[in-house]
Every structure is written in structure tokens, then in C-alpha cells.
Design a protein around this motif. Structure first.
Motif, PDB file in Angstrom:
ATOM      1  N   LYS A 134      46.060   1.218  15.441  1.00  0.00           N
ATOM      2  CA  LYS A 134      45.078   0.221  15.821  1.00  0.00           C
ATOM      3  C   LYS A 134      44.373  -0.330  14.584  1.00  0.00           C
ATOM      4  O   LYS A 134      44.232   0.364  13.585  1.00  0.00           O
ATOM      5  CB  LYS A 134      44.058   0.827  16.770  1.00  0.00           C
ATOM      6  N   PRO A 135      43.905  -1.581  14.626  1.00  0.00           N
ATOM      7  CA  PRO A 135      43.150  -2.126  13.499  1.00  0.00           C
ATOM      8  C   PRO A 135      41.868  -1.315  13.268  1.00  0.00           C
ATOM      9  O   PRO A 135      41.290  -0.750  14.202  1.00  0.00           O
ATOM     10  CB  PRO A 135      42.825  -3.558  13.937  1.00  0.00           C
ATOM     11  N   VAL A 136      41.449  -1.248  12.012  1.00  0.00           N
ATOM     12  CA  VAL A 136      40.243  -0.501  11.656  1.00  0.00           C
ATOM     13  C   VAL A 136      39.016  -1.328  12.009  1.00  0.00           C
ATOM     14  O   VAL A 136      38.840  -2.429  11.491  1.00  0.00           O
ATOM     15  CB  VAL A 136      40.264  -0.148  10.159  1.00  0.00           C
ATOM     16  N   VAL A 137      38.136  -0.806  12.905  1.00  0.00           N
ATOM     17  CA  VAL A 137      36.916  -1.499  13.331  1.00  0.00           C
ATOM     18  C   VAL A 137      35.791  -0.466  13.417  1.00  0.00           C
ATOM     19  O   VAL A 137      35.983   0.608  14.017  1.00  0.00           O
ATOM     20  CB  VAL A 137      37.097  -2.200  14.693  1.00  0.00           C
ATOM     21  N   PHE A 138      34.675  -0.768  12.829  1.00  0.00           N
ATOM     22  CA  PHE A 138      33.487   0.107  12.919  1.00  0.00           C
ATOM     23  C   PHE A 138      32.368  -0.663  13.605  1.00  0.00           C
ATOM     24  O   PHE A 138      32.083  -1.810  13.291  1.00  0.00           O
ATOM     25  CB  PHE A 138      33.051   0.541  11.517  1.00  0.00           C
ATOM     26  N   TRP A 139      31.713  -0.001  14.576  1.00  0.00           N
ATOM     27  CA  TRP A 139      30.611  -0.621  15.324  1.00  0.00           C
ATOM     28  C   TRP A 139      29.462   0.376  15.354  1.00  0.00           C
ATOM     29  O   TRP A 139      29.582   1.484  15.887  1.00  0.00           O
ATOM     30  CB  TRP A 139      31.068  -0.956  16.744  1.00  0.00           C
ATOM     31  N   SER A 140      28.350   0.005  14.744  1.00  0.00           N
ATOM     32  CA  SER A 140      27.227   0.936  14.634  1.00  0.00           C
ATOM     33  C   SER A 140      26.366   0.972  15.885  1.00  0.00           C
ATOM     34  O   SER A 140      25.586   1.917  16.086  1.00  0.00           O
ATOM     35  CB  SER A 140      26.353   0.555  13.435  1.00  0.00           C
ATOM     36  N   GLY A 141      26.457  -0.011  16.702  1.00  0.00           N
ATOM     37  CA  GLY A 141      25.526  -0.125  17.803  1.00  0.00           C
ATOM     38  C   GLY A 141      24.213  -0.742  17.325  1.00  0.00           C
ATOM     39  O   GLY A 141      24.040  -1.053  16.147  1.00  0.00           O
ATOM     40  N   VAL A 142      23.236  -0.906  18.220  1.00  0.00           N
ATOM     41  CA  VAL A 142      21.941  -1.503  17.849  1.00  0.00           C
ATOM     42  C   VAL A 142      21.118  -0.455  17.109  1.00  0.00           C
ATOM     43  O   VAL A 142      20.839   0.622  17.638  1.00  0.00           O
ATOM     44  CB  VAL A 142      21.203  -2.009  19.094  1.00  0.00           C
ATOM     45  N   ILE A 143      20.763  -0.783  15.876  1.00  0.00           N
ATOM     46  CA  ILE A 143      19.979   0.136  15.049  1.00  0.00           C
ATOM     47  C   ILE A 143      18.771  -0.606  14.497  1.00  0.00           C
ATOM     48  O   ILE A 143      18.746  -1.844  14.433  1.00  0.00           O
ATOM     49  CB  ILE A 143      20.823   0.712  13.900  1.00  0.00           C
ATOM     50  N   ASP A 144      17.735   0.158  14.100  1.00  0.00           N
ATOM     51  CA  ASP A 144      16.516  -0.411  13.541  1.00  0.00           C
ATOM     52  C   ASP A 144      16.715  -0.697  12.058  1.00  0.00           C
ATOM     53  O   ASP A 144      17.383   0.052  11.343  1.00  0.00           O
ATOM     54  CB  ASP A 144      15.336   0.541  13.739  1.00  0.00           C
ATOM     55  N   MET A 152      30.149  -6.761   7.735  1.00  0.00           N
ATOM     56  CA  MET A 152      29.290  -7.844   8.201  1.00  0.00           C
ATOM     57  C   MET A 152      28.122  -7.274   8.984  1.00  0.00           C
ATOM     58  O   MET A 152      28.176  -6.136   9.454  1.00  0.00           O
ATOM     59  CB  MET A 152      30.088  -8.815   9.091  1.00  0.00           C
ATOM     60  N   ALA A 153      27.045  -8.063   9.118  1.00  0.00           N
ATOM     61  CA  ALA A 153      25.881  -7.661   9.906  1.00  0.00           C
ATOM     62  C   ALA A 153      25.292  -8.890  10.571  1.00  0.00           C
ATOM     63  O   ALA A 153      25.352 -10.000  10.042  1.00  0.00           O
ATOM     64  CB  ALA A 153      24.829  -6.983   9.032  1.00  0.00           C
ATOM     65  N   VAL A 154      24.723  -8.715  11.754  1.00  0.00           N
ATOM     66  CA  VAL A 154      24.061  -9.786  12.465  1.00  0.00           C
ATOM     67  C   VAL A 154      22.802  -9.209  13.115  1.00  0.00           C
ATOM     68  O   VAL A 154      22.792  -8.059  13.552  1.00  0.00           O
ATOM     69  CB  VAL A 154      24.995 -10.429  13.520  1.00  0.00           C
ATOM     70  N   GLY A 155      21.707  -9.948  13.126  1.00  0.00           N
ATOM     71  CA  GLY A 155      20.474  -9.409  13.682  1.00  0.00           C
ATOM     72  C   GLY A 155      19.550 -10.512  14.176  1.00  0.00           C
ATOM     73  O   GLY A 155      19.869 -11.703  14.075  1.00  0.00           O
TER      74      GLY A 155
END
Length: 519
Positions: free
Chosen positions: A477-487, A510-513
């Protein structure tokens, strides 16, 4: 639906005129030059008087034709005037209308000099009309046209696309003139070249790099030869395997003969890499019977091991083999129970110590053949007299090579010409080519090469960095990391991600907020 047939019904009306067509140059054999060829048409009434002042419409049909003659069966002649890259089509030239003179004759200039740069069969057709302009009679005559003073032909004692290495083979060359007489040709330049393929790393249109095959010709030998009036026998060099081209040129460097032959056997032979997972497989014959041994010449992009299977609606036979050279000859026997179309399926796996690591580790090829077709053939021989007389019995003698049932029939040749009748071939009908229905599944194309070879090939040097992995792992599978919603705030914090062991590439982080006071 069991079958169908068609027939034609025409009303018979007797002709009231007869027409005769002939050419100024005539030959029952060979060909003629296109210079000064005229057509002569004679139109008469059936009771013998000339049909005067009648309209004659004529045309000629030019059809491409090769040099094939009954007296030289098995010989292949080269046409120096034909360009293999250009498609030659049949052309019809309308010659206009003429009027017969007091003797019922007219002459038509064909002007064939404008077609002197080609070899073709010219059919001249003329149509003579009655005085009222309605019904007509027609006649035609044909002639082979070519400006060549001679042509060179060859005849082989075996299949040129499959010559076993080390065996003696010869090619007979002859030269003939327009009258089909053998002539002598001297000071011919013979050139023998070998076709090889070089793999180069080239840049594609999208900017990526990939391996491409470049076809090269390596000069093997050149010498001066001559063809005598009795012919010339050339001994084919079969000491080494490979694909070769032989050319004969005259003193003006015009190509008078060209042929290609393939010598099969064990050795290192290059091949095209346009399809890096495709083998070059040739069978020694196209038809086999049960119990016959199939000889298979295999040219692979690398050394390794392979599996040969005979398949159709199922797998009938299999054999494993191993080759330490890129070219080898393998064998497998045709089993009982296989009739019709069979397929030789060859799957070849790259050796672990092979240096061809940038190619697919699995190569394959499928070649069809016909099984037990000759066992179903009933050979029929018919013998008749050359002349049949009305009112007398016409005897037809027949025999077959084994007991069977046959039908003998005779039809007026004129009817066969009108209907375009072709003699049916039941054997070809019942032994039509069938599709291969065996499905092959495999995972060997995921085999990775030895790490030492991969590391040596991936070592950086020169102007480029070859540390990128050249293999595409379709099972991971492609490498994907997802941190979830963090402060997040002005204090620097960390988030951890364990990169999988199989991953070797580039990660884009990448990051989005959203801010709390955002509307």
C-alpha cells in the motif's frame, strides 16, 4: 442454421459480333519492356464481314506482380523496382474511345513508358459496341511489364527462419532474362550482416528515463561473387546463432537480391527490449502429430530457468528447463488427445545472479501450432484424359491414400468463372484456429534481485544519482501518515511516525489547520 448457398440466373442472349485483341509485344513466358507497346483491336460480324465505324471503348488495369514462373518453382525473385515501404495498389487507366476503320480494326497507343519504374501485370480490355450503341462484346489480353534486363532468384533447402546451428544448409542463386533463360552475372557484391540490439538509457517525452532498444547491424563479411549460367550455390554460415541479412548488389550498387535467415542454438544472442517481458520463441514447424517432439528456439533477455507448457482448453504437457545463455533450444513432446490448435506457452524467470536487474524478472511468450491435422487429411488423386469429345464417355480415375468416402463432380469452367467459385477445404474449416482458454496466474514478477547486484547498480557516480528504487511494488500500500486532530500553538511540538521497512522513496509532509477566531 446448418449451411447456405447462393446461385445466379441469367438470360442467355447470343452475340452478333466477335472481337479480337492483341498486343504489339507478345510473350508466352517472362516479361517485356514497356517501350513502344500498342494494342490492336479487330471487330467483326459473326458472318465474317468487318464491323466498320463501330465504337471501341478500352482501358487497361495495372496490377502489382512479383516474379513467379512455373519453370522455376520454389525460387524467390527480388524486384529492385519495388519499394517495400510503399503500398502499391491496382490502378485502372481509361484509354478513351476509338472507331473501327473499313477493315474493322483500330490501334491504341498504351504509353507504358510512364509506368517504367514498376513491375506489374497489364490487362488490356476492349469493348466493341453495335451500330445502335446498345449491346457489346468484349475481349482482353494480358502481359507482364518490367524494365529490368534480368532478375536474381534463390531457392533454399530449409526454412530460413529456423536453421539449426552447426547443420549444413545451402542457397541456390540463379539469374534469368525476360525470356526466362538463365544468364551469368559477374562482380556482384555480397554483404552479410548480423542484427543486434543495444540497450541504452534514454530520456522520454515526459522527462523520465527508461531503457530502449536500438537495432544495429554488424558487418560480418563482404566479398565479390558471381552467378554462372548454371547458377551458384551459397553455403549458409551456421556456426553461431543469430539473425542475419544477406544482400547482393550489382556494379551500380543496385540491390538485386536480399534475404534474412535465423540460426538457432545455444549462445548469447541479443534481442529487442521494446517489450522487456516478452521472449522471442520460434518453433521448428507449424504442424505436429501426437508423439512428435517440438523443437523450441528461445531467445531471452537474460539467463535463468523456465517452464514450457502445451495448452489449449487445458494444460496437456509441461517441462522445466534451465539455460545459462540467452539463446537456447528446448524440446517438449506433443501428447495424445490434442487435436486442432495448440499453444506452446513459455515462462522464463531471471536467474538470481543475472545483472539484468532493471528488467522484469519474468518473461513469457505464447506461440500457436496445429496438432494432428495431417492425420485427418484424406488425399485424393484424380486422373482424366486431356481431351474430352462430345458423345464419348469421359473417364475419371480416382484413388485415396486410405479407405474413405468421396464425391466426384465436374462443372463447366465458364460457370465457375462467372460465380467466382472456390474449391472448399473442409479440413481448414473444421480445424480453424481456436482461442487459448487457459488462464495463467503468477507472482514471480515480484522477485527482487540479489542485494549486492542492486547496490552495485545503484551506486552514485558521474552526473546522476541512481539511488532511486527502479521497481514498482504493486502489492504494498502507498505510505500515508494521518495524525488526527491535534493541538498546535507557538510552542514547538513533535508527532512520531514509524516509516514501513519496505518504503524507499520521497515523503511529502503537509499540514492544514484553522484558527479559533476564523469565521
Amino acid at each position: 442454421m446448418l449451411g447456405h448457398a447462393s446461385f445466379r440466373v441469367k438470360e442467355f442472349l447470343p452475340d452478333r459480333m466477335k472481337i479480337e485483341t492483341r498486343l504489339s509485344k507478345q510473350t508466352s513466358r517472362g516479361w517485356v519492356s514497356p517501350e513502344n507497346v500498342q494494342a490492336f483491336v479487330t471487330l467483326q460480324n459473326l458472318y465474317g464481314t468487318p464491323a466498320t465505324n463501330r465504337r471501341i471503348a478500352s482501358r487497361m488495369v495495372l496490377s502489382p506482380r512479383g516474379f513467379q514462373f512455373e519453370g522455376f518453382k520454389g525460387y524467390l525473385f527480388h524486384d529492385p523496382l519495388r519499394d517495400e515501404k510503399k503500398q502499391i495498389n491496382t490502378e485502372t487507366v481509361e484509354l478513351g474511345d476509338k472507331t473501327t476503320d473499313d477493315d474493322g480494326k483500330t490501334t491504341i497507343d498504351l504509353n507504358l513508358e510512364r509506368f517504367a519504374d514498376a513491375t506489374y501485370e497489364m490487362i488490356f480490355a476492349a469493348e466493341g459496341f453495335e451500330a445502335e450503341g446498345g449491346r457489346s462484346v468484349s475481349g482482353d489480353t494480358s502481359l507482364m511489364i518490367s524494365a529490368l534486363p534480368h532478375v536474381v532468384g534463390y531457392k533454399t533447402d530449409g526454412e530460413l527462419n529456423y536453421l539449426p546451428m552447426g547443420r549444413e544448409h545451402a542457397i541456390d542463386f540463379i539469374a534469368i532474362d525476360p525470356a526466362l533463360k538463365k544468364v551469368a552475372l559477374g562482380k556482384l557484391k555480397l554483404t552479410l550482416t548480423e542484427q543486434i540490439f543495444l540497450s541504452i538509457l534514454a530520456r522520454k517525452e515526459n522527462g523520465n528515463y527508461g531503457y530502449e532498444s536500438v537495432k544495429k547491424e554488424r558487418l560480418v563479411k563482404t566479398e565479390t561473387v558471381q552467378i554462372s549460367a548454371e547458377g551458384w550455390k551459397y553455403a549458409v554460415p551456421t556456426a553461431t546463432p543469430g539473425n542475419f541479412t544477406l544482400e547482393l548488389r550489382d556494379e551500380n550498387e543496385r540491390l538485386v537480391s536480399k534475404l534474412c535467415f535465423c540460426v538457432v542454438g545455444g549462445g548469447d544472442v541479443s534481442r529487442s527490449l521494446e517489450k522487456n517481458a516478452e521472449l522471442d520463441v520460434k518453433l521448428n514447424r507449424a504442424q505436429f502429430n501426437s508423439g512428435d517432439e517440438i523443437e523450441i528456439a528461445i531467445t531471452a533477455p537474460y539467463t535463468g530457468s523456465g517452464l514450457i507448457t502445451i495448452e489449449s482448453d487445458k494444460v496437456y504437457a509441461h517441462a522445466w528447463f534451465k539455460s545459462s545463455t540467452t539463446a537456447s533450444v528446448q524440446h517438449i513432446r506433443v501428447p495424445e488427445g490434442l487435436d486442432g490448435t495448440g499453444y506452446v506457452n513459455v515462462s522464463f524467470i531471471r536467474a538470481l545472479d543475472s545483472k539484468e536487474i532493471f528488467m522484469s524478472p519474468l518473461s513469457y511468450a505464447v506461440v500457436p501450432f496445429s496438432a494432428n491435422k495431417e492425420k485427418r487429411r484424406l488425399r485424393v488423386e484424380l486422373n482424366t484424359a486431356k481431351l474430352a469429345k462430345p458423345g464419348e464417355p469421359f473417364k475419371i480415375a480416382y484413388k485415396t491414400d486410405r479407405p474413405g468416402k468421396i464425391v466426384v463432380f465436374a462443372v463447366d469452367q465458364g460457370i465457375l468463372q462467372v460465380t467466382g467459385y472456390q474449391l472448399p477445404n473442409p479440413l481448414d474449416h473444421f480445424f480453424q484456429k481456436t482461442a487459448l482458454v487457459v488462464r495463467t496466474s503468477q507472482i514471480v514478477d515480484l522477485i527482487l534481485p540479489e542485494f549486492s547486484l542492486l547496490r552495485a547498480a545503484s551506486a552514485p557516480g558521474g552526473d546522476g544519482d541512481m539511488r532511486l528504487n527502479p521497481f514498482k511494488r504493486v502489492t504494498e500500500k502507498p505510505v500515508v501518515f494521518w495524525s488526527g486532530v491535534i493541538d498546535a500553538d507557538t510552542t514547538e511540538r513533535e508527532v512520531s511516525y514509524d516509516v514501513p521497512d519496505y518504503f524507499n522513496g520521497t515523503l511529502t509532509v503537509m499540514a492544514v489547520g484553522i484558527a479559533p477566531d476564523a469565521t
